[in-house]
Design an enzyme around this catalytic site. Structure first.
Site, PDB file in Angstrom:
ATOM      1  N   ASP A 106      46.451  39.749  49.601  1.00  0.00           N
ATOM      2  CA  ASP A 106      47.551  40.023  48.666  1.00  0.00           C
ATOM      3  C   ASP A 106      48.329  41.288  49.037  1.00  0.00           C
ATOM      4  OD1 ASP A 106      47.223  37.872  46.754  1.00  0.00           O
ATOM      5  OD2 ASP A 106      45.436  38.907  46.014  1.00  0.00           O
ATOM      6  N   ARG A 149      40.725  51.209  36.640  1.00  0.00           N
ATOM      7  CA  ARG A 149      42.158  50.985  36.882  1.00  0.00           C
ATOM      8  C   ARG A 149      43.051  52.174  36.536  1.00  0.00           C
ATOM      9  NH1 ARG A 149      40.807  48.021  40.699  1.00  0.00           N
ATOM     10  NH2 ARG A 149      40.692  45.784  40.378  1.00  0.00           N
ATOM     11  N   ASP A 205      44.613  43.354  35.365  1.00  0.00           N
ATOM     12  CA  ASP A 205      44.880  44.558  36.147  1.00  0.00           C
ATOM     13  C   ASP A 205      46.359  44.931  36.212  1.00  0.00           C
ATOM     14  OD1 ASP A 205      42.234  45.040  36.546  1.00  0.00           O
ATOM     15  OD2 ASP A 205      42.135  44.020  38.485  1.00  0.00           O
ATOM     16  N   SER A 224      36.475  36.199  44.656  1.00  0.00           N
ATOM     17  CA  SER A 224      37.231  37.432  44.506  1.00  0.00           C
ATOM     18  C   SER A 224      36.266  38.467  43.939  1.00  0.00           C
ATOM     19  CB  SER A 224      38.399  37.183  43.560  1.00  0.00           C
ATOM     20  OG  SER A 224      38.967  38.404  43.195  1.00  0.00           O
TER      21      SER A 224
HETATM   22  N1  ARG Z   1      37.712  40.441  34.425  1.00  0.00           N
HETATM   23  C1  ARG Z   1      37.362  41.788  34.701  1.00  0.00           C
HETATM   24  C2  ARG Z   1      38.352  42.718  34.082  1.00  0.00           C
HETATM   25  O1  ARG Z   1      39.448  42.327  33.810  1.00  0.00           O
HETATM   26  C3  ARG Z   1      37.107  42.070  36.163  1.00  0.00           C
HETATM   27  C4  ARG Z   1      38.054  41.510  37.137  1.00  0.00           C
HETATM   28  C5  ARG Z   1      37.667  41.925  38.493  1.00  0.00           C
HETATM   29  N2  ARG Z   1      38.480  41.380  39.539  1.00  0.00           N
HETATM   30  C6  ARG Z   1      38.020  40.615  40.521  1.00  0.00           C
HETATM   31  N3  ARG Z   1      38.877  40.240  41.408  1.00  0.00           N
HETATM   32  N4  ARG Z   1      36.791  40.240  40.614  1.00  0.00           N
HETATM   33  O2  ARG Z   1      38.044  43.861  33.830  1.00  0.00           O
END
Ligand code: ARG
Length: 394
Positions: free
Chosen positions: A13, A92, A121, A170
Site C-alpha cells: 500500500d 496510531r 486507522d 494483514s
Molecule cells: N482492528 C484493530 C484496530 O482497529 C487492529 C487492526 C490492525 N491492523 C491490521 N492490519 N492487522 O485497532
C-alpha cells in the site's frame, strides 16, 4: 518545490503511494516516515530496503518509550475494547504525531497515509493530522485502489515489492499487541491455524509464578527487579507468551459500523491488566470499583477511537489519578493453562481487615454477628411486599 510526508512501512500500500503522490497529487518530492512503536526488526529492514530502492528520503523515529507510557496509562484504566487491549489503536496517535513533526520540520505541505476507507486507522491518523494546516491525503481510499490494482501497478512500474511477506494475512505488530486479520481469517466460522501465532505458544502443562510491583497503578518491577516500561513489556511478552497467555479471537465492531473478525496476541497486556485489576480489588472500595468500571470503559472507547487527547480523557484521568494513589503493592501472577491468574496480592493500602472478615475469629470489639440481624430483616423488604401483592393478583 512541494514536499509531502508519507507514513511509510515498505508494504504494498505505502510503496505504491510514493509514485502516486507525484503523479496524481502533483507533489515534487515524497519523504517516507516510519515510526518505531516496537515492531520487529525485519519490518524496519523491509522499510529501509524498499525506501532505498525507491530512492525515497526516509526517516525513522523512535517512539517506543512514549508508546509504552501510554500503554501503562491504559493499564491504570483497565482498558480493553471487546476484549482487545488496544495495541494498534493506542499506537496510531503516537505514530501520527511523530510523522506530523517530521513533516513540519521538513517543510512539507502535505501528509499522507496508505489506509483503506474501511478501517479505523484512517480516522485515528487524520484526527491528529487535521489539527494542522497540511493537506491530508489518503491515496488508497481516494483513488479507490484494490490490492490487485496495486500489485499490477507495482509490476508495471517495477516497484520493489516482495508480494506476500507474512503470508496473506494483514499483520500489525507493536509492543502492546500483535494483530492478524484478512484472507480466510475474515470468515467468522474459520478456525485459525496455529501459524497465525507468533508471540504465544500453545498452552502446556507448565506453570510459573511471577510477582509484579505497582506504584500508583504503574507497573514498575518484576520479581523485585525494577524495569523501564519498554523493557518490562518486552520481558513479559516473552515469559507470558511461552505459557500461551493473551490470545483473543473476536468479532470486532469497528468505528464505521463494520463487524470484522480479529485475532490478537498480547501476553504482557493480559498479564498486567489482570494483575492491576487484582490490586485494585484489594485497595479500592466497592463503590469506587463499580464507578471506575464506567470511567474505564469510556477511557477504552476514546482509546479505540484514537482520541486519547480529548478533554473527556483528561477528566476521566482526574478520577483515575485519585484512585491510583492507593494502587501500590505487589501481585503474584500464575501462568497456567493459557491464563495469567492473580493468586496473591499485598498492599499497605489494603482496605481489608482480617480481624473483621475472618471466619475463624470471634470479632473483637467493633462488629458483633448479632448486629447483622436487623440488616437481614430489612434486606429485600420492598421486593417481599411487591411480590406478595403480585401473588395475590394471580
Ligand atoms: N482492528 C484493530 C484496530 O482497529 C487492529 C487492526 C490492525 N491492523 C491490521 N492490519 N492487522 O485497532
Amino acid at each position: 518545490m512541494t514536499r509531502v510526508a508519507l507514513a511509510f512501512s515498505g508494504g504494498l500500500d505505502t510503496t505504491v503511494c510514493v509514485p502516486l503522490l507525484e503523479e496524481e497529487y502533483g507533489y515534487d518530492e515524497v519523504i517516507g516516515v516510519t515510526v518505531d512503536v516496537g515492531q520487529p526488526a525485519e519490518e524496519f529492514e523491509e522499510a529501509e530496503e524498499t525506501a532505498e530502492a525507491l530512492n525515497l528520503e526516509h526517516y525513522v523515529v523512535d517512539a517506543k518509550a512514549e508508546f509504552a507510557d501510554l500503554c501503562f496509562d491504559s493499564v491504570r484504566a483497565n482498558a480493553t475494547y471487546q476484549g482487545y487491549p488496544l495495541g494498534t489503536a493506542l499506537a496510531r496517535p503516537v505514530i501520527a504525531s511523530a510523522i506530523l513533526e517530521v513533516a513540519e520540520e521538513q517543510g512539507c505541505t502535505g501528509i499522507a497515509h496508505g489506509c483503506t476507507g474501511k478501517g479505523n486507522d484512517q480516522l485515528r491518523f487524520e484526527a491528529v493530522w487535521r489539527d494542522s494546516d497540511l493537506e491530508v491525503i489518503a491515496p488508497v481510499r481516494e483513488l479507490g485502489l484494490t490490492r490487485e490494482w496495486e500489485q499490477e501497478y507495482a509490476d508495471e512500474k517495477d516497484l520493489p515489492v516482495e508480494g506476500g511477506s507474512g503470508g496473506d494475512w494483514s499483520i500489525d505488530t507493536n509492543l502492546w499487541s500483535r494483530s492478524v486479520e484478512g484472507d480466510e481469517l475474515e470468515d467468522p466460522n474459520y478456525v485459525p491455524p496455529k501459524e497465525i501465532y507468533d508471540w504465544t505458544d500453545d498452552p502446556s502443562g507448565d506453570t510459573e509464578e511471577i510477582e509484579i510491583t505497582f506504584e500508583n497503578g504503574y507497573p514498575t518491577a518484576i520479581d523485585g527487579e525494577e524495569m523501564d516500561p519498554v523493557s518490562l513489556i518486552e520481558h513479559l511478552n516473552e515469559v507470558a507468551g511461552t505459557y500461551g497467555v493473551g490470545r483473543t479471537d473476536s468479532m470486532e465492531d469497528r468505528m464505521l459500523g463494520l463487524k470484522v473478525r480479529e485475532n490478537y496476541e498480547h501476553p504482557a497486556a493480559t498479564t498486567l491488566l489482570n494483575a492491576h485489576e487484582a490490586l485494585e480489588g484489594l485497595v479500592l472500595t466497592q463503590e469506587e470499583r463499580e464507578f471506575k468500571q464506567l470511567i474505564d470503559q469510556r477511557w477504552a472507547k476514546k482509546g479505540y477511537e484514537g482520541l486519547i487527547d480529548a478533554p473527556l480523557v483528561s477528566a476521566l484521568e482526574g478520577f483515575i489519578d485519585e484512585t491510583q494513589k492507593r494502587v501500590t503493592g505487589t501481585v503474584t501472577i500464575r501462568f497456567e493453562g493459557g491464563q495469567a491468574r492473580a493468586v496473591a496480592r499485598d498492599s499497605e493500602y489494603a482496605a481489608y481487615s482480617a480481624e473483621h472478615a475472618s471466619f475463624d475469629t470471634e470479632s473483637v470489639g467493633k462488629i458483633d454477628q448479632e448486629d447483622a440481624t436487623g440488616v437481614a430483616k430489612y434486606h429485600g423488604f420492598q421486593r417481599r411486599l411487591a411480590n406478595s401483592v403480585i401473588d395475590e393478583d394471580d
